[in-house]
Write a protein that holds these residues in place. Structure first.
Motif, PDB file in Angstrom:
ATOM      1  N   GLN A   1       0.684  -0.883  -0.010  1.00  0.00           N
ATOM      2  CA  GLN A   1       0.302   0.361   0.211  1.00  0.00           C
ATOM      3  C   GLN A   1       0.986   1.164   0.006  1.00  0.00           C
ATOM      4  O   GLN A   1       0.812   2.467  -0.730  1.00  0.00           O
ATOM      5  N   ILE A   2       2.044   1.137   0.723  1.00  0.00           N
ATOM      6  CA  ILE A   2       2.925   2.696   0.660  1.00  0.00           C
ATOM      7  C   ILE A   2       3.174   2.108  -0.311  1.00  0.00           C
ATOM      8  O   ILE A   2       3.595   3.737  -1.225  1.00  0.00           O
ATOM      9  N   ARG A   3       3.652   1.529  -1.315  1.00  0.00           N
ATOM     10  CA  ARG A   3       4.012   1.428  -2.784  1.00  0.00           C
ATOM     11  C   ARG A   3       3.223   1.905  -3.619  1.00  0.00           C
ATOM     12  O   ARG A   3       3.253   3.306  -4.383  1.00  0.00           O
ATOM     13  N   ARG A   4       2.266   1.711  -3.675  1.00  0.00           N
ATOM     14  CA  ARG A   4       1.099   2.088  -4.043  1.00  0.00           C
ATOM     15  C   ARG A   4       0.618   3.419  -4.221  1.00  0.00           C
ATOM     16  O   ARG A   4       0.617   4.458  -5.211  1.00  0.00           O
ATOM     17  N   HIS A   5       0.937   4.452  -2.937  1.00  0.00           N
ATOM     18  CA  HIS A   5       0.214   5.167  -2.113  1.00  0.00           C
ATOM     19  C   HIS A   5       1.805   6.628  -3.363  1.00  0.00           C
ATOM     20  O   HIS A   5       1.507   7.099  -3.333  1.00  0.00           O
ATOM     21  N   ARG A   6       3.088   5.454  -3.356  1.00  0.00           N
ATOM     22  CA  ARG A   6       3.613   6.370  -3.346  1.00  0.00           C
ATOM     23  C   ARG A   6       4.233   5.906  -4.981  1.00  0.00           C
ATOM     24  O   ARG A   6       3.733   7.434  -5.885  1.00  0.00           O
ATOM     25  N   SER A   7       3.594   5.659  -5.916  1.00  0.00           N
ATOM     26  CA  SER A   7       3.276   5.673  -6.860  1.00  0.00           C
ATOM     27  C   SER A   7       2.024   6.327  -7.365  1.00  0.00           C
ATOM     28  O   SER A   7       2.380   7.417  -8.353  1.00  0.00           O
TER      29      SER A   7
END
Length: 144
Positions: A1-7
């Motif tokens: 989810q953090i990656r998605r948020h970062r993306s």
């Protein structure tokens, strides 16, 4: 989810960066157009300056020619003025001469009348009267 948020954040940053780039490109295009307009104005001003320089050079040339003509006219005027003064002096001299000759004629006329009277009274000779008459005629001719 953090990656998605970062993306998602990266995509927002990329979108904002692309908007900024588009805005900067639009400003650059606008500035380029303004620079082109200013360059055209500058070229027009240079042409006007060349025309004004040529006009000024022609004006200077004409002014110099006018000054030369004026100097020539002033010289001619001075010459004519001097000639007029000389002519007036000559007229004065001639008037004086004529006045003197007229006085001589009057005097000789009186002498002729006196000698005529003397001849009539038998006091002088006719050749003396003729000589005086010749002198009076010569004086009259000179007065003419």
């Amino acid at each position: 989810q953090i990656r998605r948020h970062r993306s998602i954040l990266y995509q927002i940053y990329i979108s904002q960066a692309q908007d900024n780039i588009a805005s900067i490109e639009a400003k650059c295009t606008n500035l380029t157009q303004q620079a082109d307009t200013k360059q055209n104005e500058y070229q027009q001003l240079c042409l006007r300056l060349d025309e004004a320089t040529q006009f000024f050079a022609t004006l200077q040339k004409n002014c110099k020619a006018s000054n030369n003509k004026l100097a020539q006219c002033e010289t001619e005027y001075e010459h004519y003025e001097k000639a007029e003064i000389e002519a007036r002096e000559a007229v004065k001299y001639r008037k004086k001469t004529i006045t003197k000759l007229q006085a001589q004629i009057i005097t000789m006329d009186k002498e002729i009348q006196a000698k005529n009277l003397a001849i009539e009274q038998g006091q002088t000779s006719k050749p003396l009267l003729e000589d005086t008459l010749a002198q009076a005629q010569a004086a009259a001719k000179q007065a003419e």
